[in-house]
Design a protein around this motif. Structure first.
Motif, PDB file in Angstrom:
ATOM      1  N   SER A   1      -5.935  -1.741   2.653  1.00  6.45           N
ATOM      2  CA  SER A   1      -5.072  -2.497   3.550  1.00  6.45           C
ATOM      3  C   SER A   1      -5.745  -2.682   4.909  1.00  6.45           C
ATOM      4  O   SER A   1      -6.219  -1.731   5.516  1.00  6.45           O
ATOM      5  CB  SER A   1      -3.748  -1.761   3.728  1.00  6.45           C
ATOM      6  N   GLY A   2      -5.834  -3.916   5.354  1.00  6.41           N
ATOM      7  CA  GLY A   2      -6.419  -4.202   6.655  1.00  6.41           C
ATOM      8  C   GLY A   2      -7.924  -4.413   6.646  1.00  6.41           C
ATOM      9  O   GLY A   2      -8.503  -4.676   7.691  1.00  6.41           O
ATOM     10  N   PHE A   3      -8.552  -4.295   5.495  1.00  7.92           N
ATOM     11  CA  PHE A   3      -9.987  -4.536   5.435  1.00  7.92           C
ATOM     12  C   PHE A   3     -10.259  -6.027   5.613  1.00  7.92           C
ATOM     13  O   PHE A   3      -9.550  -6.868   5.081  1.00  7.92           O
ATOM     14  CB  PHE A   3     -10.582  -4.100   4.096  1.00  7.92           C
TER      15      PHE A   3
ATOM     16  N   GLY B   1     -15.049  -0.087   8.577  1.00  8.26           N
ATOM     17  CA  GLY B   1     -14.306   0.494   7.490  1.00  8.26           C
ATOM     18  C   GLY B   1     -12.856   0.092   7.443  1.00  8.26           C
ATOM     19  O   GLY B   1     -12.309  -0.091   6.384  1.00  8.26           O
ATOM     20  N   GLY B   2     -12.189  -0.029   8.560  1.00 14.05           N
ATOM     21  CA  GLY B   2     -10.834  -0.486   8.564  1.00 14.05           C
ATOM     22  C   GLY B   2      -9.793   0.510   8.119  1.00 14.05           C
ATOM     23  O   GLY B   2      -8.700   0.146   7.745  1.00 14.05           O
ATOM     24  N   LEU B   3     -10.109   1.792   8.107  1.00 11.09           N
ATOM     25  CA  LEU B   3      -9.103   2.777   7.687  1.00 11.09           C
ATOM     26  C   LEU B   3      -8.177   3.124   8.811  1.00 11.09           C
ATOM     27  O   LEU B   3      -8.524   3.301   9.906  1.00 11.09           O
ATOM     28  CB  LEU B   3      -9.781   4.060   7.209  1.00 11.09           C
TER      29      LEU B   3
ATOM     30  N   ALA C   1       0.827  -1.198   0.000  1.00 11.62           N
ATOM     31  CA  ALA C   1       0.000   0.000   0.000  1.00 11.62           C
ATOM     32  C   ALA C   1       0.865   1.253   0.000  1.00 11.62           C
ATOM     33  O   ALA C   1       0.567   2.201  -0.717  1.00 11.62           O
ATOM     34  CB  ALA C   1      -0.953  -0.004   1.188  1.00 11.62           C
ATOM     35  N   ASP C   2       1.928   1.277   0.792  1.00 12.52           N
ATOM     36  CA  ASP C   2       2.784   2.463   0.843  1.00 12.52           C
ATOM     37  C   ASP C   2       3.438   2.731  -0.506  1.00 12.52           C
ATOM     38  O   ASP C   2       3.509   3.868  -0.941  1.00 12.52           O
ATOM     39  CB  ASP C   2       3.855   2.309   1.925  1.00 12.52           C
ATOM     40  N   TRP C   3       3.934   1.665  -1.172  1.00  7.05           N
ATOM     41  CA  TRP C   3       4.573   1.844  -2.467  1.00  7.05           C
ATOM     42  C   TRP C   3       3.586   2.429  -3.470  1.00  7.05           C
ATOM     43  O   TRP C   3       3.916   3.341  -4.208  1.00  7.05           O
ATOM     44  CB  TRP C   3       5.124   0.517  -2.988  1.00  7.05           C
ATOM     45  N   VAL C   4       2.361   1.891  -3.500  1.00 12.16           N
ATOM     46  CA  VAL C   4       1.338   2.387  -4.423  1.00 12.16           C
ATOM     47  C   VAL C   4       1.064   3.854  -4.147  1.00 12.16           C
ATOM     48  O   VAL C   4       1.002   4.672  -5.066  1.00 12.16           O
ATOM     49  CB  VAL C   4       0.036   1.556  -4.311  1.00 12.16           C
ATOM     50  N   ASN C   5       0.904   4.226  -2.896  1.00 10.06           N
ATOM     51  CA  ASN C   5       0.590   5.608  -2.547  1.00 10.06           C
ATOM     52  C   ASN C   5       1.699   6.574  -2.953  1.00 10.06           C
ATOM     53  O   ASN C   5       1.414   7.702  -3.351  1.00 10.06           O
ATOM     54  CB  ASN C   5       0.305   5.727  -1.054  1.00 10.06           C
TER      55      ASN C   5
END
Length: 76
Positions: A15-17, A74-76, A1-5
């Protein structure tokens, strides 16, 4: 997720959902500067994408984040 962002035009929220995430949960969205700031695509958990003007999209993203931080899912 960090790389994509960092390296793409998208922000990944999935991520984490868990498996019980609602179909209308935003999983990924284009960075607000895309398309000259006129609008952005939002990818939802059910796989559909919606185009919204930037202000409307950011309100929906903010509302989802506030709901998740309030413990309503939501998992955010």
């Amino acid at each position: 997720a960090d790389w994509v962002n960092v390296h793409s035009d998208y922000i990944y929220l999935g991520s984490g959902f868990g498996p019980n995430v609602p179909a209308d949960q935003i999983m990924l969205y284009e960075k607000p500067g895309a398309h000259g700031g006129q609008g952005m695509g939002l990818l939802y958990n059910d796989g559909h994408v919606e185009w919204q003007n930037t202000g409307e999209a950011m309100r929906e993203i903010d509302a989802q984040q506030k709901k998740a931080h309030a413990g309503e899912g939501g998992g955010l």
